[in-house]
Scaffold this active site. Structure first.
Site, mmCIF file in Angstrom:
data_model
loop_
_atom_site.group_PDB
_atom_site.id
_atom_site.type_symbol
_atom_site.label_atom_id
_atom_site.label_comp_id
_atom_site.label_asym_id
_atom_site.label_seq_id
_atom_site.Cartn_x
_atom_site.Cartn_y
_atom_site.Cartn_z
ATOM 1 N N ASP A 196 0.823 -1.205 0.000
ATOM 2 C CA ASP A 196 0.000 0.000 0.000
ATOM 3 C C ASP A 196 0.859 1.258 0.000
ATOM 4 O O ASP A 196 2.060 1.216 0.281
ATOM 5 C CB ASP A 196 -0.909 0.020 1.235
ATOM 6 C CG ASP A 196 -2.012 -1.023 1.164
ATOM 7 O OD1 ASP A 196 -2.356 -1.441 0.038
ATOM 8 O OD2 ASP A 196 -2.526 -1.422 2.227
ATOM 9 N N TYR A 244 7.425 -9.361 7.338
ATOM 10 C CA TYR A 244 7.047 -7.963 7.515
ATOM 11 C C TYR A 244 7.548 -7.476 8.868
ATOM 12 O O TYR A 244 7.550 -8.232 9.843
ATOM 13 C CB TYR A 244 5.531 -7.795 7.472
ATOM 14 C CG TYR A 244 4.936 -7.798 6.087
ATOM 15 C CD1 TYR A 244 4.868 -6.629 5.334
ATOM 16 C CD2 TYR A 244 4.416 -8.971 5.532
ATOM 17 C CE1 TYR A 244 4.308 -6.626 4.067
ATOM 18 C CE2 TYR A 244 3.858 -8.975 4.261
ATOM 19 C CZ TYR A 244 3.806 -7.797 3.539
ATOM 20 O OH TYR A 244 3.250 -7.795 2.283
#
Length: 290
Positions: free
Chosen positions: A56, A109
């Site tokens: 994103d 992540y």
């Protein structure tokens, strides 16, 4: 014609996400433009251009992956010389013709938490609950065919700030001691990590119980989807993506170059920090005068 996979680093703050969007600057658009400009690819379909993850807007990367076929030998530093400073190729690997980067063995992540009120013991407790296979329907915005995902591991560590950061931002790091939350899994749903981090924080500040977390990970079939707010994308980094049988070779010069680019951007942030700090001081001086 050879197929090559490239590992990409970028500063997500400067992009409207990874995936191409009309009239917006994206990572994918930059990569395609410069690969075409240098003659590595022409037609995207013929070159079988593929990406691993659509991060994103605001999300950073040290390990997102693209792949494509080219008649030309891929030279990392030639591409980096053409690319802007906020996006660079860090590593490359030869891959088989049918390689699809979205099908990874492991993704990592990292979310960076800047809060002084976090209970680290509770953070580790909630991490244990998330490990394993669960129904993550409450942790995504989109309806998908399957919302079952497996979290292989979660590591929580207090960040060790090196001397450079302490010297450049002494006041900032006196008050903020970041916590790294590293999450490992084969695949993730859209917004899944950022929604997970909201739950982590809520548990660590005593706002949410561990029992409620269990309920969120085991929803009944007809339960309405929970309204979990996502945390900011600016503190999320796609650290790495790994594949079975694929060995990436990092380019030392490329990594050093990207590190220098990051250091240069820190200098700009330092100046912005100093301006805001001076404005705060001026307002405090006004309050004392009045």
């Amino acid at each position: 014609m050879k197929r090559t996979a490239l590992k990409i680093g970028y500063i997500g703050t400067n992009f409207h996400g990874f995936q191409r969007q009309p009239d917006l600057r994206t990572v994918e658009e930059e990569l395609i433009y410069h690969l075409r400009k240098l003659g590595y690819i022409d037609d995207l379909k013929k070159s079988r251009f593929r990406i691993a993850g659509r991060t994103d807007a605001g999300v950073h990367s040290l390990g997102n992956v693209i792949s494509f076929q080219s008649e030309k030998e891929v030279r990392v530093n030639e591409i980096n010389n053409s690319l802007p400073d906020d996006i660079q190729i860090l590593a490359k690997a030869p891959v088989r013709f049918g390689f699809k980067p979205r099908y990874a063995e492991m993704r990592q992540y990292r979310y960076v938490l800047f809060r002084s009120d976090l209970d680290l013991y509770k953070l580790n407790e909630v991490a244990e609950i998330f490990k394993g296979t669960h129904n993550f329907t409450n942790f995504t915005k989109r309806f998908q065919k399957t919302t079952t995902r497996t979290i292989d591991d979660i590591k929580i560590t207090k960040a060790n700030l090196n001397d450079y950061h302490k010297k450049e931002f002494p006041n900032l790091h006196d008050t903020l001691s970041p916590v790294f939350v590293d999450i490992y899994g084969e695949s993730f749903l859209w917004n899944m990590v950022r929604k997970m981090m909201r739950v982590f924080v809520d548990v660590a500040i005593g706002k949410l119980s561990l029992e409620k977390v269990e309920e969120l990970l085991n929803p009944a079939e007809n339960d309405p989807r929970a309204n979990i707010k996502v945390l900011d994308p600016d503190y999320l980094i796609l650290m790495d993506i790994k594949y079975d049988g694929v060995k990436f070779v990092y380019d030392d010069y490329a990594c050093e170059r990207f590190k220098r680019n990051l250091v240069d951007s820190l200098g700009d942030l330092q100046r912005k920090y100093a301006i805001r700090e001076s404005m705060i001081k001026s307002l405090e001086d006004l309050e004392r005068i009045n």
